[in-house]
Design a protein around this motif. Sequence first.
Motif, short mmCIF file in Angstrom:
data_model
loop_
_atom_site.label_atom_id
_atom_site.label_comp_id
_atom_site.label_asym_id
_atom_site.label_seq_id
_atom_site.Cartn_x
_atom_site.Cartn_y
_atom_site.Cartn_z
N LYS A 1 8.01 0.99 1.02
CA LYS A 1 8.72 0.10 -0.09
C LYS A 1 10.14 0.93 -0.37
CE LYS A 1 4.86 0.34 -2.50
NZ LYS A 1 4.13 0.97 -1.35
N THR A 2 10.08 2.07 -0.79
CA THR A 2 11.17 2.60 -1.22
C THR A 2 12.17 3.02 -0.18
OG1 THR A 2 9.77 3.99 -2.78
CG2 THR A 2 12.05 4.65 -2.61
N THR A 3 11.47 3.22 0.88
CA THR A 3 12.69 3.21 2.26
C THR A 3 13.38 2.05 2.41
OG1 THR A 3 11.09 5.10 2.98
CG2 THR A 3 12.80 4.29 4.42
N ALA B 1 13.95 7.58 -1.64
CA ALA B 1 12.66 7.94 -1.14
C ALA B 1 12.34 9.61 -1.04
CB ALA B 1 12.27 7.24 0.10
N LEU C 1 13.14 2.54 8.38
CA LEU C 1 13.69 3.89 8.40
C LEU C 1 15.03 3.59 9.43
CD1 LEU C 1 13.02 7.01 7.98
CD2 LEU C 1 12.02 6.93 10.09
N HIS D 1 0.79 -1.25 -0.03
CA HIS D 1 0.07 0.06 -0.04
C HIS D 1 1.02 1.44 0.14
CE1 HIS D 1 -4.03 1.78 0.55
NE2 HIS D 1 -3.47 2.58 1.39
N VAL D 2 0.23 2.32 -0.40
CA VAL D 2 1.09 3.46 -0.62
C VAL D 2 1.55 3.95 0.67
CG1 VAL D 2 -1.22 5.11 -0.26
CG2 VAL D 2 0.97 5.85 -1.47
N ASN E 1 6.48 -3.62 8.21
CA ASN E 1 7.47 -2.22 8.59
C ASN E 1 6.93 -1.54 9.64
OD1 ASN E 1 9.58 -0.51 7.82
ND2 ASN E 1 8.51 0.41 6.38
N THR F 1 7.90 -1.08 -6.82
CA THR F 1 6.80 -0.59 -7.49
C THR F 1 5.92 0.51 -6.74
OG1 THR F 1 5.36 -2.06 -6.38
CG2 THR F 1 6.36 -2.79 -8.16
N PRO F 2 5.15 1.60 -7.35
CA PRO F 2 4.19 2.36 -6.39
C PRO F 2 2.85 1.70 -5.72
CG PRO F 2 4.25 2.92 -9.05
CD PRO F 2 4.81 1.42 -8.78
N GLY F 3 2.90 2.20 -4.76
CA GLY F 3 1.65 1.79 -3.75
C GLY F 3 0.28 2.71 -4.01
P1 GTP Z 1 4.89 4.84 -2.52
O1 GTP Z 1 6.10 4.48 -3.18
O2 GTP Z 1 4.33 5.81 -2.65
O3 GTP Z 1 3.73 3.74 -2.29
O4 GTP Z 1 5.37 4.76 -0.86
P2 GTP Z 1 6.36 3.94 -0.19
O5 GTP Z 1 5.84 2.69 0.21
O6 GTP Z 1 7.72 3.52 -1.13
O7 GTP Z 1 6.70 4.47 1.13
P3 GTP Z 1 8.24 5.37 1.38
O8 GTP Z 1 9.17 4.54 1.42
O9 GTP Z 1 8.29 6.67 0.56
O10 GTP Z 1 8.04 5.67 2.62
C1 GTP Z 1 6.80 6.49 3.24
C2 GTP Z 1 6.97 7.15 4.57
O11 GTP Z 1 7.00 6.50 5.56
C3 GTP Z 1 8.18 8.28 4.54
O12 GTP Z 1 8.06 9.37 5.08
C4 GTP Z 1 9.20 7.42 5.37
O13 GTP Z 1 10.10 8.12 5.92
C5 GTP Z 1 8.16 6.51 6.20
N1 GTP Z 1 8.55 5.37 6.61
C6 GTP Z 1 9.16 4.31 6.03
N2 GTP Z 1 9.71 3.30 6.64
C7 GTP Z 1 9.55 3.60 7.88
C8 GTP Z 1 9.75 2.91 9.15
O14 GTP Z 1 10.25 1.93 9.30
N3 GTP Z 1 9.43 3.65 10.20
C9 GTP Z 1 8.96 4.99 10.36
N4 GTP Z 1 8.43 5.43 11.62
N5 GTP Z 1 8.70 5.73 9.18
C10 GTP Z 1 8.76 4.88 8.07
#
Ligand code: GTP
Length: 435
Positions: A158-160, A171, A290, A153-154, A252, A199-201
């Motif tokens: 995923k990217t992080t 990200a 993160l 999901h968005v 996550n 992939t995008p969410g």
């Molecule tokens: P889409 O590609 O748009 O679907 O999003 P994504 O799944 O790639 O999420 P992304 O990695 O862009 O992270 C979204 C937000 O969640 C960012 O602000 C990240 O910093 C935060 N985030 C990601 N992983 C963690 C985690 O393990 N802990 C916390 N606290 N925040 C996280």
Amino acid sequence: MAKIRIYKVAEQLGMPTHEVMDILKALGSDVKNHMSSIDEEYIELLQEEREYRKKEEEKNRKRKERTIQLKESPHLKDIARLLDMHWEDIVIKLADWNVIFDSKKPLPPLVVERLAREKNWEIIWEDSLREKTIEALQGGLGIRPPIVTVLGHVDHGKTTLLDAIRRSKVAQSEYGGITQKIGAYQIEVSNKKITFVDTPGHEAFTAMRARGAQVTDIAILVVAADDGVMPQTIEALQHAKAADVSIIVAINKIDKSGANPDRIKQQLSDYGLVPEEWGGDTIFVNISALQKKGINDLLEMILLQAELLELKARHQGYATGTIIESRLDRGKGPVATVIVKEGTLKIGDFFVAGATWGKVRSLFSVNGKKVKEAIPSMPVEIVGFSELPPAGTQYMVIEDEKIARLIANQKQLKEREKSLKGSSAQITSLEELLS
Ligand code: GTP
Ligand code: MG
């Protein structure tokens, strides 16, 4: 009962005497020579047998005429000659069937049989030639790295997660904080390579998620522990199931205060993903992308799963692959990222991708470094397309420029025909509306 001499019967039926004798002997009669006599009622039986033999002979003759006995594995031009076809036509057919060929190697036996069948011919292989050909073609199978697609999901991270694995910061630089395209990467852990696809969410990108699930061996389903199972989590897991790939769940954001991993396990169990500790066979790993926690556990699980899958590919010969994404680059022109499925992709190779074709002018690794070739499972950016190929298209190296262009033109024609048919169907319905 009236008796009749054999030479008379032969005369009457217009058959050679020896054949009449032959049939009678086969019937168990003890005829001695052409002067022997038989019961008249045998005549009808003789006639029937004679007709039957004639038909069988004709059938056999026809069967023989329509078979090709192969003494050696046929190459493209051999089979073209045998079937009286243009070899260019065969090449187009093979491209249609997505069969990769190498003019220096024999064609796969099944392809030869299929081509023959279309022309009403039957192939007879000598001894164990068919098996030997298959063995020879399979030679050179080597292990290949797993392709792992990250789905979910968005904003679930995923990217992080991929940033944590790659020690990169993609990200942070994304527009609006959401991924809008598929990205491919390759990393190395304990001397083993893994190819990752991001992939995008966002709900708008269903097609990209489906495509990601199509090219992959393993799907990582990322679920944020504070948010739980959401619509695109379910959609993503359905893509993975439809593509029949193994799923590893990464829970996550376990660093967050509202994190509840057990709730996610419960929710996903309803969709058939039951954790091992609950008696199921799905691997769940708790991570914080993160804070880079649990990343090594996840990588270990991926490598373990990959080992179980025994992933192999042909490394030699012409490359095939799938277009992951394409874009128009200001300096380079149309470029596309391909994940190689089989063979080795080289600079100078001619290729076809759907209705587009081209010649590999340069190759870049996903880190932007120039490379000379790409082997199976490797994502690589190709410069040299005549036009932008649509993502998801199959990519195939073709030995000759003329043929590459021919195939692409044929596909263009077909596409045009299809869209024309589509519009004529519309006109009919309009006419129907007006009448
Ligand atoms: P889409 O590609 O748009 O679907 O999003 P994504 O799944 O790639 O999420 P992304 O990695 O862009 O992270 C979204 C937000 O969640 C960012 O602000 C990240 O910093 C935060 N985030 C990601 N992983 C963690 C985690 O393990 N802990 C916390 N606290 N925040 C996280
Ligand atoms: Mg993302």
